[in-house]
Design a protein around this motif. Structure first.
Motif: not given
Length: 296
Positions: A116, A120, A122, A124-125, A127-129, A268, A271
């Motif tokens: 990543f 961000a 919040s 990171y999920e 599915s996040d880019a 970094s 989630s």
């Protein structure tokens, strides 16, 4: 009734591999070769290892699973040695999934928060880019692509900020510096989730058991770190406290004041939502894990 496992762990001599091997039991047979015994970039070696795994599992009536802990993790060195980092972090997983496909063995591949960008605000999920900013991050992202695009029964588990009993890590470095320096400066503008490799290993074997039982999560990318977040400076102060040292001896500094060859993600935190939704055991907090690490 739980499924008996036979698990092959490439990268068995590393921090995570060491703790995966330590969790071997009557129900979990762990084969954990180091890179000197199993080079994941060598097709012949990998085919032989996965074939031997499948045969051993057949003989002892268990289910075979590969948990890939092999990685080139010298983050700064990778900036000038990206070809080798790519060979281990991207080509290696590609070779592994091909071997797993030939034997119909499922694969769990360990990846990193460095895929990543770190922009961000919040956690990171899965599915996040992606947006890696270092050679290490780019090569690990390419490894994820190799696994997920293979068509093999496979899962990617991202983690970060690992420390364990074996190998070099931040906790050991801080422990050493505490005894040799009156004060030290640690960056306070990089935030993540410290993760004890013992806890991560336990989570990976739980996932492997689910996979072997044919109950692997529908979500193929999961995040697994100890819960919560902290800066490197805050983490260092917590370590000092465990050592009985004054945490105020750790002074905050910025990343700009501590330049490194590779850019680190400023944020970094990963989630845990997908991990929990998959019905896997939630990870305890990083503070509880650090307590347990020092108690052990």
């Amino acid at each position: 009734m739980p499924v008996r496992l036979t698990v092959l762990v490439p990268g068995g001599s590393g921090q995570l591999g060491h703790d995966l091997a330590a969790l071997a039991s009557d129900a979990v047979d762990v084969i954990a070769p180091g890179s000197a015994e199993l080079d994941v970039t060598q097709t012949g070696q990998v085919l032989a290892a996965v074939g031997a795994l499948a045969e051993r599992a057949r003989e002892n009536g268990s289910a075979p699973v590969v948990v890939n802990a092999a990685a080139y993790t010298a983050v700064d060195k990778a900036e000038t040695d990206e070809e080798r980092a790519f060979a281990v972090n991207a080509d290696g997983p590609r070779v592994l999934v091909a071997a797993c496909a030939s034997r119909r063995v499922p694969l769990i591949h360990v990846s990193t928060d460095y895929v990543f960008s770190g922009d961000a605000a919040s956690p990171y999920e899965p599915s996040d880019a992606l947006g890696p900013r270092s050679a290490y991050g780019r090569t690990k992202a390419a490894g994820e692509d190799a696994v997920l695009g293979s068509g093999v029964s496979s899962w990617v588990v991202r983690t970060g900020w690992l420390y364990g009993k074996s190998g070099s890590n931040f906790v050991k470095t801080m422990t050493s510096l505490e005894s040799s320096r009156p004060e030290l400066s640690v960056v306070d503008d990089q935030v993540g989730g410290p993760t004890w490799t013992f806890d991560l290993a336990s989570g990976l074997l739980e996932l492997a058991s689910r996979v072997a039982a044919g109950e692997g999560p529908e979500q193929r990318v999961l995040h697994c770190t100890n819960a919560g977040s902290v800066s490197w400076c805050g983490f260092a102060r917590a370590i000092f406290s465990h050592l009985g040292a004054d945490p105020s001896r750790v002074k905050a500094c910025t990343s700009a004041e501590y330049p490194q060859a590779a850019t680190r993600p400023a944020y970094s935190v990963l989630s845990p939502a997908a991990w929990k939704e998959a019905g896997l055991t939630p990870m305890r907090s990083w503070e509880e894990a650090l307590d347990a690490y020092f108690a052990a």
